[in-house]
Motif scaffolding. Structure first.
Motif: not given
Length: 161
Positions: A44-47, A52-54, A150-153
């Motif tokens: 559920t994390w969002k930068p 960006t979508k989660t 997203i995982r890299k971020m």
């Protein structure tokens, strides 16, 4: 080459592409590996400040289109019509691990359903579905790339990949 040999080759190709986008690592990580080992919090994390979508939203989106595909391939009328943006909210996001695990299971189930239908679909129908199937599989690869980004971020993508 006989026509049935060509069609059989197409079915094998489609199954290979489906497998590569879901569980068989090839030139890129498949969806199953992209979501492996992440928590509901990570899903559920969002930068900050990003449109960006989660991860969870992306997985919802992929599930929706494959469930609709399964329904169509089975000849069942699809009644859960959502627009593109609504598909990202197919299931409600939460920090509940059990709910996230249900989403992961649903993604695996729909992959298995598509795969089984491909194996059992008459060859003449495959020709009519081929373009739609490839579009959906490429769509999966695209969103899997977003999930990995997203995982890299967030720092949750394994450095050994």
């Amino acid at each position: 080459m006989l026509k049935e040999d060509k069609t059989k080759g197409r079915i094998d190709l489609l199954i290979n592409v489906l497998d590569s986008t879901y569980e068989k690592e090839s030139w890129y990580a498949p969806l199953k590996h992209a979501i492996e080992g992440i928590t509901a919090d990570q899903a559920t994390w969002k930068p900050a400040g990003e449109a960006t979508k989660t991860i969870w939203e992306n997985v919802n989106h992929l599930i929706y289109y494959k469930e609709r595909l399964v329904s169509n391939m089975q000849g069942i009328e699809w009644t859960n019509n959502l627009d593109g943006d609504q598909t990202f909210s197919l299931t409600e996001q939460s920090n509940d691990e059990a709910e996230w695990n249900k989403v992961i299971k649903r993604a695996e189930d729909v992959y298995n359903n598509v795969r089984q239908l491909l194996i059992n679909t008459p060859e003449k129908e495959i020709e009519q579905l081929e373009g739609k199937l490839l579009d959906i599989f490429l769509h999966d690869a695209y969103h899997t790339g977003q999930i990995i980004q997203i995982r890299k971020m967030q720092g949750s993508w394994p450095s050994h990949r």
